[in-house]
Design a protein around this motif. Sequence first.
Motif, short mmCIF file in Angstrom:
data_model
loop_
_atom_site.label_atom_id
_atom_site.label_comp_id
_atom_site.label_asym_id
_atom_site.label_seq_id
_atom_site.Cartn_x
_atom_site.Cartn_y
_atom_site.Cartn_z
N LEU A 179 0.65 -33.81 2.45
CA LEU A 179 1.06 -32.49 1.95
C LEU A 179 0.92 -32.42 0.43
O LEU A 179 0.38 -31.46 -0.11
CB LEU A 179 2.50 -32.19 2.35
CG LEU A 179 2.66 -31.67 3.77
CD1 LEU A 179 4.12 -31.53 4.13
CD2 LEU A 179 1.97 -30.32 3.90
N ALA A 182 -2.66 -32.40 -0.58
CA ALA A 182 -3.31 -31.14 -0.21
C ALA A 182 -2.95 -30.04 -1.20
O ALA A 182 -3.73 -29.13 -1.44
CB ALA A 182 -2.89 -30.73 1.20
N GLU A 183 -1.77 -30.14 -1.78
CA GLU A 183 -1.35 -29.09 -2.71
C GLU A 183 -1.87 -29.29 -4.12
O GLU A 183 -1.89 -28.36 -4.92
CB GLU A 183 0.19 -29.03 -2.75
CG GLU A 183 0.78 -28.33 -1.56
CD GLU A 183 2.23 -27.96 -1.79
OE1 GLU A 183 2.51 -27.30 -2.81
OE2 GLU A 183 3.07 -28.32 -0.97
N MET A 184 -2.30 -30.53 -4.43
CA MET A 184 -2.75 -30.81 -5.79
C MET A 184 -4.12 -30.20 -6.05
O MET A 184 -4.99 -30.25 -5.20
CB MET A 184 -2.82 -32.31 -6.02
CG MET A 184 -1.47 -32.96 -6.13
SD MET A 184 -1.56 -34.55 -6.93
CE MET A 184 -2.84 -35.36 -6.06
N THR A 185 -4.28 -29.67 -7.25
CA THR A 185 -5.61 -29.26 -7.66
C THR A 185 -6.27 -30.49 -8.28
O THR A 185 -5.59 -31.48 -8.57
CB THR A 185 -5.55 -28.16 -8.73
OG1 THR A 185 -4.99 -28.72 -9.91
CG2 THR A 185 -4.69 -26.98 -8.27
N PRO A 186 -7.58 -30.47 -8.51
CA PRO A 186 -8.24 -31.62 -9.15
C PRO A 186 -7.63 -31.95 -10.51
O PRO A 186 -7.62 -33.11 -10.90
CB PRO A 186 -9.69 -31.14 -9.30
CG PRO A 186 -9.87 -30.12 -8.25
CD PRO A 186 -8.55 -29.45 -8.08
N PHE A 187 -7.10 -30.93 -11.19
CA PHE A 187 -6.51 -31.17 -12.51
C PHE A 187 -5.24 -32.03 -12.37
O PHE A 187 -5.00 -32.94 -13.15
CB PHE A 187 -6.18 -29.85 -13.20
CG PHE A 187 -7.39 -28.97 -13.33
CD1 PHE A 187 -8.37 -29.25 -14.28
CD2 PHE A 187 -7.57 -27.88 -12.49
CE1 PHE A 187 -9.50 -28.45 -14.39
CE2 PHE A 187 -8.70 -27.08 -12.59
CZ PHE A 187 -9.67 -27.37 -13.55
N ALA A 189 -4.75 -34.14 -10.03
CA ALA A 189 -5.19 -35.49 -9.66
C ALA A 189 -5.61 -36.30 -10.88
O ALA A 189 -5.24 -37.46 -11.03
CB ALA A 189 -6.33 -35.41 -8.64
N ARG A 261 -8.32 -37.97 -3.20
CA ARG A 261 -7.08 -37.39 -3.72
C ARG A 261 -5.87 -38.06 -3.06
O ARG A 261 -4.85 -38.31 -3.69
CB ARG A 261 -7.07 -35.89 -3.46
CG ARG A 261 -6.36 -35.11 -4.52
CD ARG A 261 -6.70 -33.65 -4.51
NE ARG A 261 -6.79 -33.10 -3.18
CZ ARG A 261 -7.86 -32.50 -2.70
NH1 ARG A 261 -8.93 -32.37 -3.44
NH2 ARG A 261 -7.86 -32.01 -1.48
#
Lengths: 281, 130
Positions: A179, A182-187, A189, A261
Amino acid sequence: MAPAQTPSRRDVELDFLAGVGRAVGGAAVFSLPVLMTMEMWSLGASLDRWRLLALVAGLIPLLVGLSRFIGFEETTCWRDDIRDALVAFAVGVVTSAVILSLFGLIEPRMSFDEIMGAIVIESVPASLGAVVAQGQFGKADESDERHAREAGYWAELLFMAAGAIYLCFSVAPTEEVDLISAEMTPFHAIALVLVSLAAMHSVVYVLQYAGQEPVDPEGAGFWSLFARYTVVGYALSLLVCFALMWTFGRFDDLGVEAALRLCVTLGFPAAVGAAFARLIV
Amino acid sequence: MAEEGPREIGWLEWGVAGLGAAIVVGVLGVLTHEALTYEDGPPAIVATVDDVSRGSGGYVVRFTAKNEGASTAAEILMLAELKQGDEVLESAEVTLDYVARKSSKQAGVVFVRDPAGAELTIRATSYRKP
């Protein structure tokens, strides 16, 4: 141990039993959080048997290595280390089995596969605990000192891998990791990678915890330390995460970027675990 | 260690350091590439039927739902329908917890009728932002 050169047979056996007792304690401390996690029991039943086998195949050499440097008993040769690793594994398996039975999580009506799988998975943190308990809480003597001094670069890497496995093992099977990633944007990460690296380096070299590594242990500068310990440690943590997530079958439906990710997300606890392992052990 | 003076660092150790740096740089590279191509769009769930098998409880249709869109969807309601012309003969629903972008999940529905004798459609009808 007393100055007695040749302890009697009975003393030898009693010493061993006390050591086993300490190992059981360590196994319980390390494995309880995992033992009481629902995903773990179901994983034991559902996991592909080859991956379960791979888990054990990876665990044993790790135990041998840890025993080499921190030891279930003071060891002088590889044969002793292998024996100690096997004792630790046995302690881990038995402790897991006993605690799972106490909780009523394994019962005779369950299939052999299910019982076996649950015990094998739980034995990973339990046997790590068994090895570490003896090294940290056992009796210190001269030979321990000697070993600690011998623990060089490769031992540090081994400790980091063990710390990473320990801290992310209890998190890896949970749905929450998916979860979060899945919620993280590449930024997010990228930021997490940088924070993980900074956290690892700070814990070991900056924050002055007891057991902190001297900043300049080998006459090496910041970049040398950073490249050889922190960067390698973080890469090792990511590899540990990758191996664990693969074993748990978490990559099966994921694209490359989503899988990466996931590794980076889990890599944060792994990195922190790896850093603290260097201080503790 | 300190009393032994400066320790010589072997090539193997530098090799491992190089490998570690390569891994970290590689990870950062992929993430940066992802960040540069990142756009905030809607999820797009596409379902493809994997196989249909006859079980004791009916016809089991296994399918893969792939999210080809730019963002992750949660609680996706998949609606599977057996149609003959405009008439819906049978329908089944399944909820997927979440499907990350560019990832897929497997699920299944069970029909009483043989899907071979009708037109089978599987589509997402709703989702939630995670």
